[in-house]
Design an enzyme around this catalytic site. Structure first.
Site, mmCIF file in Angstrom:
data_model
loop_
_atom_site.group_PDB
_atom_site.id
_atom_site.type_symbol
_atom_site.label_atom_id
_atom_site.label_comp_id
_atom_site.label_asym_id
_atom_site.label_seq_id
_atom_site.Cartn_x
_atom_site.Cartn_y
_atom_site.Cartn_z
ATOM 1 N N ARG A 189 0.833 -1.205 0.000
ATOM 2 C CA ARG A 189 0.000 0.000 0.000
ATOM 3 C C ARG A 189 0.866 1.251 0.000
ATOM 4 O O ARG A 189 0.519 2.262 -0.596
ATOM 5 C CB ARG A 189 -0.945 0.000 1.211
ATOM 6 C CG ARG A 189 -1.704 1.327 1.383
ATOM 7 C CD ARG A 189 -2.833 1.218 2.385
ATOM 8 N NE ARG A 189 -2.412 0.708 3.673
ATOM 9 C CZ ARG A 189 -1.838 1.466 4.621
ATOM 10 N NH1 ARG A 189 -1.580 2.737 4.420
ATOM 11 N NH2 ARG A 189 -1.506 0.916 5.782
ATOM 12 N N TYR B 290 -16.381 16.074 -17.090
ATOM 13 C CA TYR B 290 -16.885 14.704 -17.067
ATOM 14 C C TYR B 290 -17.967 14.590 -15.985
ATOM 15 O O TYR B 290 -17.819 15.137 -14.883
ATOM 16 C CB TYR B 290 -15.713 13.750 -16.792
ATOM 17 C CG TYR B 290 -16.088 12.366 -16.350
ATOM 18 C CD1 TYR B 290 -16.862 11.530 -17.157
ATOM 19 C CD2 TYR B 290 -15.659 11.870 -15.127
ATOM 20 C CE1 TYR B 290 -17.201 10.258 -16.753
ATOM 21 C CE2 TYR B 290 -15.987 10.590 -14.708
ATOM 22 C CZ TYR B 290 -16.764 9.780 -15.529
ATOM 23 O OH TYR B 290 -17.098 8.526 -15.121
ATOM 24 N N ASP C 178 -7.373 17.949 -16.066
ATOM 25 C CA ASP C 178 -7.614 16.572 -16.471
ATOM 26 C C ASP C 178 -7.253 16.477 -17.960
ATOM 27 O O ASP C 178 -7.931 17.051 -18.816
ATOM 28 C CB ASP C 178 -9.083 16.203 -16.240
ATOM 29 C CG ASP C 178 -9.371 14.730 -16.514
ATOM 30 O OD1 ASP C 178 -8.635 14.125 -17.317
ATOM 31 O OD2 ASP C 178 -10.338 14.194 -15.939
ATOM 32 N N LYS D 184 -7.516 4.929 -20.114
ATOM 33 C CA LYS D 184 -7.681 5.357 -21.499
ATOM 34 C C LYS D 184 -6.363 5.210 -22.268
ATOM 35 O O LYS D 184 -5.831 4.120 -22.367
ATOM 36 C CB LYS D 184 -8.188 6.783 -21.535
ATOM 37 C CG LYS D 184 -9.582 7.112 -21.018
ATOM 38 C CD LYS D 184 -10.352 6.171 -20.230
ATOM 39 C CE LYS D 184 -11.697 6.712 -19.804
ATOM 40 N NZ LYS D 184 -11.972 6.450 -18.378
#
Length: 400
Positions: free
Chosen positions: A63, A116, A189, A214
């Site tokens: 982690r 978005y 973004d 993406k």
């Protein structure tokens, strides 16, 4: 030569994969380190989590840091022109971390009104409703509207460019100057074009975010997100949130897949863009198509801005068909090489209907305000042969 002196294509292939001298091996490709925990050589009462140096092979728990993820974070930082990068379980996780590290209750955010849908819901339902952070959504195509919305308590300016799905742009450099004037953090973004075609940090942004799902991964087989920054203090705050505050990081296998995908990012992006340009030009001349939204077309109202701040126009475009919803459905059903699916940026072409898919959480009034009509379709143009894509679209348009 320092790696930062190398060209983008070279960094995409090798950067980050040969930085583990303590392991005693130099892999050509980073292996997947699936271990959840790592043995340490001895008890050290002076050691702390903050003092662990992954670049020297010091690991404790995945982690906190993992060799595969560490290699990916180095590469993403280099490709984005940043000093620091962090990889997360999703693009949404990267966005919420970047925003959370920049605001506190009572602060104010200025954001593009064409964000978005998931980001808009996050701003309203999480930050406004639960965390007492006010948000002003503005049409950031006009830089003056951004300046007019700024307040003394504005701590963050958040933009997407190009936007989803109408490919609207904002002037990164001009908005960076406005944010600096107010001492606000400026986040961009950059998912729609990626670092190959646009590098917001070099234009004045403080943090850049990508959904690695993406283009960075590029093969539709991994979910992930990443951010990069040059701000040391901001990076430390986001690192705390990633490792401790939220515990949200990219899994080792997804890090491996993204590292592998990045090796071909420059090649893929050039093909995506050339195919998208051909598709956009073909559709712009077709009588069944009412409008085409693509920054690479001279008809795009912000084509000059796109040419100034981007080195390529990306692989996504949207179209409005001259038909009703039934006609749109017939067109989509007739396509062979454009499956109906959300997401974008993979090597395969996709098509989606924003009104009933990605933007369905918005009210009809909100969709109308943004221009999300029933006849609007978003195309993620893949790397197939151009002629096959154009033939497929032509045949499907004949149906309507």
């Amino acid at each position: 030569m320092n790696d930062s002196d190398y060209q983008f294509e070279t960094l995409a292939v090798t950067h980050g994969e040969r930085q583990r001298p303590a392991e005693g091996v130099e892999d050509v490709a980073v292996p997947v380190h699936l271990a959840s925990t790592f043995a340490v050589p001895e008890i050290d009462p002076d050691a702390s989590l903050e003092s662990l140096d992954p670049d020297a092979g010091e690991y404790l728990y995945s982690r906190l840091s993992n060799p595969t993820r560490n290699a990916l974070e180095h590469r993403i930082a280099a490709l984005c022109g940043g000093d620091h990068a962090l990889a997360f379980a999703s693009g949404t996780a990267a966005i919420v971390t970047a925003i959370s590290a920049a605001v506190q209750p009572g602060d104010h955010i200025v954001a593009f009104d064409d964000l978005y849908g998931g980001t808009k819901s996050m701003l309203s339902d999480l930050f406004e409703d639960r965390l007492n952070v006010s948000v002003s959504l503005v049409d950031a195509r006009d830089t003056d509207t951004v300046a007019a919305a700024m307040r003394e308590e504005t701590s963050l300016v958040w933009m997407e460019t190009p936007t989803n799905p109408l490919l609207r742009l904002c002037d990164i450099e001009a908005i960076a100057a406005i944010a600096d004037e107010y001492g606000a953090t400026f986040g961009v973004d950059n998912t729609f074009v990626g670092p190959h075609f646009q590098r917001p940090l070099e234009l004045g942004a403080d943090v850049v975010v990508h959904s690695t799902t993406k283009y960075l991964n590029g093969h539709s087989d991994s979910i992930g997100g990443a951010l990069a920054t040059n701000d040391e203090a901001y990076a430390e705050e986001m690192t705390f949130l990633q490792r401790v505050g939220m515990g949200n990081m990219l899994a080792p296998f997804d890090a491996y897949l993204t590292l592998r995908g990045l090796k071909t990012l420059p090649l893929r992006m050039e093909k995506h863009a050339s195919n998208a340009q051909a598709v956009a030009e073909f559709l712009a001349d077709h009588p069944a198509v009412e409008a085409v939204h693509y920054p690479g077309l001279e008809s795009h109202p912000q084509h000059d801005l796109a040419s100034r701040q981007m080195s390529g126009y990306g692989g996504v475009l949207s179209i409005e068909l001259d038909t009703d919803l039934d006609g749109v459905a017939r067109f989509v059903a007739a396509l062979e090489h454009f499956p109906l699916a959300v997401s974008l940026g993979g090597v395969e072409s996709l098509i989606e209907h924003p009104a009933s898919m990605t933007h369905s959480p918005l009210s009809q009034e909100e969709r109308d305000m943004l221009g999300i009509t029933d006849s609007l379709l978003r195309l993620s143009v893949g790397v197939e042969h151009e002629a096959d894509l154009l033939s497929d679209l032509s045949d499907a348009l004949d149906v309507i």
